[in-house]
Motif scaffolding. Structure first.
Motif, PDB file in Angstrom:
ATOM      1  N   TYR A 322     -14.118 -22.854  -2.779  1.00 46.40           N
ATOM      2  CA  TYR A 322     -13.928 -21.391  -2.822  1.00 46.40           C
ATOM      3  C   TYR A 322     -15.250 -20.661  -3.065  1.00 46.40           C
ATOM      4  O   TYR A 322     -15.483 -19.592  -2.492  1.00 46.40           O
ATOM      5  CB  TYR A 322     -12.893 -21.031  -3.905  1.00 46.40           C
ATOM      6  CG  TYR A 322     -11.476 -21.371  -3.485  1.00 46.40           C
ATOM      7  CD1 TYR A 322     -10.761 -20.530  -2.639  1.00 46.40           C
ATOM      8  CD2 TYR A 322     -10.866 -22.553  -3.904  1.00 46.40           C
ATOM      9  CE1 TYR A 322      -9.467 -20.846  -2.244  1.00 46.40           C
ATOM     10  CE2 TYR A 322      -9.571 -22.876  -3.506  1.00 46.40           C
ATOM     11  CZ  TYR A 322      -8.875 -22.016  -2.682  1.00 46.40           C
ATOM     12  OH  TYR A 322      -7.601 -22.323  -2.273  1.00 46.40           O
ATOM     13  N   GLU A 360      -4.121 -22.014   2.848  1.00 44.45           N
ATOM     14  CA  GLU A 360      -5.239 -22.924   2.597  1.00 44.45           C
ATOM     15  C   GLU A 360      -5.814 -23.502   3.885  1.00 44.45           C
ATOM     16  O   GLU A 360      -7.020 -23.664   4.030  1.00 44.45           O
ATOM     17  CB  GLU A 360      -4.789 -24.061   1.672  1.00 44.45           C
ATOM     18  CG  GLU A 360      -4.450 -23.630   0.261  1.00 44.45           C
ATOM     19  CD  GLU A 360      -3.030 -23.102   0.101  1.00 44.45           C
ATOM     20  OE1 GLU A 360      -2.324 -22.947   1.135  1.00 44.45           O
ATOM     21  OE2 GLU A 360      -2.604 -22.852  -1.043  1.00 44.45           O
ATOM     22  N   TYR A 384     -11.129 -28.932  -3.055  1.00 40.96           N
ATOM     23  CA  TYR A 384     -10.255 -28.635  -1.911  1.00 40.96           C
ATOM     24  C   TYR A 384      -8.827 -28.382  -2.383  1.00 40.96           C
ATOM     25  O   TYR A 384      -8.334 -29.079  -3.274  1.00 40.96           O
ATOM     26  CB  TYR A 384     -10.255 -29.798  -0.908  1.00 40.96           C
ATOM     27  CG  TYR A 384     -11.473 -29.828  -0.022  1.00 40.96           C
ATOM     28  CD1 TYR A 384     -11.500 -29.119   1.173  1.00 40.96           C
ATOM     29  CD2 TYR A 384     -12.601 -30.561  -0.388  1.00 40.96           C
ATOM     30  CE1 TYR A 384     -12.617 -29.145   1.982  1.00 40.96           C
ATOM     31  CE2 TYR A 384     -13.731 -30.592   0.418  1.00 40.96           C
ATOM     32  CZ  TYR A 384     -13.728 -29.880   1.598  1.00 40.96           C
ATOM     33  OH  TYR A 384     -14.830 -29.886   2.408  1.00 40.96           O
ATOM     34  N   PRO A 385      -8.150 -27.399  -1.786  1.00 40.39           N
ATOM     35  CA  PRO A 385      -6.775 -27.092  -2.183  1.00 40.39           C
ATOM     36  C   PRO A 385      -5.812 -28.265  -1.928  1.00 40.39           C
ATOM     37  O   PRO A 385      -6.020 -29.056  -1.007  1.00 40.39           O
ATOM     38  CB  PRO A 385      -6.390 -25.907  -1.300  1.00 40.39           C
ATOM     39  CG  PRO A 385      -7.600 -25.492  -0.563  1.00 40.39           C
ATOM     40  CD  PRO A 385      -8.666 -26.504  -0.751  1.00 40.39           C
ATOM     41  N   ASN A 400      -3.824 -26.652  -8.512  1.00 45.28           N
ATOM     42  CA  ASN A 400      -3.814 -26.195  -7.118  1.00 45.28           C
ATOM     43  C   ASN A 400      -4.913 -26.824  -6.273  1.00 45.28           C
ATOM     44  O   ASN A 400      -4.925 -26.686  -5.054  1.00 45.28           O
ATOM     45  CB  ASN A 400      -3.965 -24.676  -7.063  1.00 45.28           C
ATOM     46  CG  ASN A 400      -2.754 -23.990  -7.660  1.00 45.28           C
ATOM     47  OD1 ASN A 400      -1.623 -24.422  -7.444  1.00 45.28           O
ATOM     48  ND2 ASN A 400      -2.999 -22.949  -8.442  1.00 45.28           N
TER      49      ASN A 400
END
Length: 497
Positions: A322, A360, A384-385, A400
């Motif tokens: 992110y 995502e 990473y999601p 998450n």
RNA sequence: GGGCCGUUAGCUCAGUCGGUAGAGCAGUAGCCUUUUAAGCUAUUGGCCGCAGGUUCGAUUCCUGCACGGCCCA
């Protein structure tokens, strides 16, 4: 193909072949065994001074393909090529039998011969074999590409790789280096007590990655099968089975587009190690690269690729997924927080996205477009999601995201790794989620593997696993910007001939 | 999938503002016993990617197709 009688070059060589047969010479004689290789002779004797070398009567018996032929009346030189390199041959009338000299005069560039003789050095100090006996081992019927410019046409080089290998030494160097790199990787893994295994290529279920598969069919069991897109779930079953450290270097098949970085079949190393997590793998990956770079003689940790310097000095950069979107991709918060805004933005970037995709996954597409190309020096992208990491363990602080990284070098994904999800309940949910995605039209979503859940129920120890793209690694280390240049026989469209 | 470029002798490439093509290497014949892209002399070799259109005439201009390369997605 030999019916191309209109081609006079080939026709003339066929005539020569028939003349040899008339003289009682087998143009495909198999009974000559060399005792020396070209490069070995250079290594051993290049240092010797010219004077007196011939008098030492050092015998040499070599075999290879004639790459150059320079003849003047009663003598001449040939450049012979074997798999190690080149050695010059000197053929003169006085040193050969009448039959052998006659044979010598009939030879063409491209023919494969055996030569027995003694070593000497020419006026210009080049180590050369003075031929005492010449044997033709294979008559070549087709002319080789031009000696100076070689074979440049990329299409011909890929379609007729054998020609490329004969004529372009850089191609041979690349492929030898590829073999050497793979050997080094194997050495490193075995040194770290990993066990090399082979798992099925024919899969009943599509799992282990997000990709469309090739379908095939097993007649004996009347069963549809897929060529594997990844060996992941089988390798983790082996960890369940107690093998604890396993690796596999083998092909994966993905039914997707082809470009500079993608070939439908490509080589991956996947490995799994029990009682470790993804942070261990970051260090381990750095060590692996250190090992390879040292093996291939890179001393300052720096290579050049696509006109840019890449510095492999440790530690490598770590970048949150992110954070990367925000800071490198300059993506606004509302795109990160709002799916429909993300979708709109991805469409503006001309990404193939739709409303059925998860938020995502759309962000991953944006990451692909805006962030990845900027990751030149080796960078571990982390955080990473969960939604796009169906086999990775959740992060303990933030459920998450997953304990996962992808390694990027020169804008290319080179490795993907994570702490393995070993909770069968969570894994089952993730599979079900993937099934939903599949129903919504995501052809890359994973299938549900019930036996794998069963294996997890027996217990997968805490484990870390990683896949390394071998072709891309070889691209970087051999400075080839196209994957086709590091694969011996890249897939080519059919062409009528 | 889209854009740009390429496809001419076995190979590497020129070229034709539209009148069916040229070089170097390779090949062939000859001279030549230390060459290095050997040299010198002579010489053979082409469905100018495929199909259609325009034209008196197309390898050249136009359109489509095939294959490849590069860029973008």
């Amino acid at each position: 193909m030999l019916q191309e009688t209109e081609n006079k070059l080939i026709q003339r060589r066929i005539e020569k072949l028939e003349e040899l047969r008339k003289d009682g010479i087998d143009p495909y004689f198999n009974g000559f065994s060399p005792d020396s290789f070209a490069q070995d002779l250079h290594n051993k004797y290049d240092k010797n001074v010219k004077e007196g070398l011939e008098e030492k009567n050092i015998p040499a018996k070599v075999a290879g393909r004639i790459m150059a032929y320079r003849s003047f009346g009663k003598a001449g030189f040939m450049k012979l090529k074997d798999f190690t390199g080149y050695i010059q041959i000197y053929a003169e009338k006085n040193s050969l039998s009448e039959e052998d000299f006659k044979l010598y005069k009939k030879l063409d560039v491209g023919d494969i011969i055996g030569v027995e003789g003694v070593l000497f050095k020419t006026k210009t100090d080049e180590l050369t074999i003075k031929a005492k006996k010449i044997t033709i081992l294979t008559k070549s019927l087709r002319p080789l590409p031009e000696k100076w410019h070689g074979l440049k046409d990329k299409e011909l080089r890929y379609r007729q790789r054998y020609l490329d290998l004969i004529v372009n030494d850089e191609t041979k160097e690349t492929m030898l280096k590829r073999a050497f790199i793979i050997n080094s990787i194997r050495e490193f893994m075995i040194k770290n007590r990993f066990i090399e295994v082979e798992t099925p290529m024919l899969h009943k279920l599509v799992t282990g990655a997000a990709a469309r598969p090739f379908k095939t069919y097993l007649n004996a069991l009347d069963m549809e099968l897929y060529l594997r897109i990844a060996p992941e779930l089988y390798l983790k079953r082996l960890i369940v089975g107690g093998l604890d450290r396993v690796f596999e270097i083998n092909r994966n098949f993905r039914n997707e587009g082809m470009d500079l970085k993608h070939n439908p079949e490509f080589t991956m190393m996947e490995f799994y190690i029990a009682y470790k997590d993804y942070t261990f793998l970051m260090d381990f990956t750095e060590e692996l690269f250190d090992f390879i770079l040292e093996k291939i003689g890179v001393e300052d940790n720096k290579i050049e690729f696509n006109g840019k310097e890449i510095d492999f000095s440790r530690p490598w950069k770590r970048l949150d997924f992110y954070e990367g979107l925000k800071k490198i991709g300059n993506v606004d918060d509302d795109i990160l927080n709002n799916k429909s805004k993300a979708l709109k933005y991805a469409l503006e970037l001309e990404k193939k996205v739709n409303d059925n995709m998860s938020h995502e996954k759309i962000l991953a597409e944006i990451f692909d477009a805006l962030v990845e190309p900027n990751l030149i020096n080796p960078t571990f992208v982390v955080g990473y999601p969960v939604a796009i990491s169906p086999l990775a363990k959740r992060n303990r602080k933030n459920p998450n995201i997953t304990d996962r990284f992808e390694l990027f070098v020169s804008g290319m994904e080179v490795a993907n790794a994570f702490s393995e999800l070993n909770d069968p309940f969570d894994q089952k949910e993730r599979f079900l989620k993937q099934l939903e995605e599949r129903k919504k039209g995501d052809e890359e979503a994973s299938m549900f593997d019930g036996d794998y859940i069963k294996a997890l129920e027996y217990g997968l120890p805490p484990t870390a696993g990683e896949g390394v793209g071998i072709d891309r690694l070889v691209m970087l280390l051999t400075k080839n910007p196209s994957i086709r240049d590091v694969i011996l026989f890249p897939l080519m469209r059919d062409k009528d001939e």
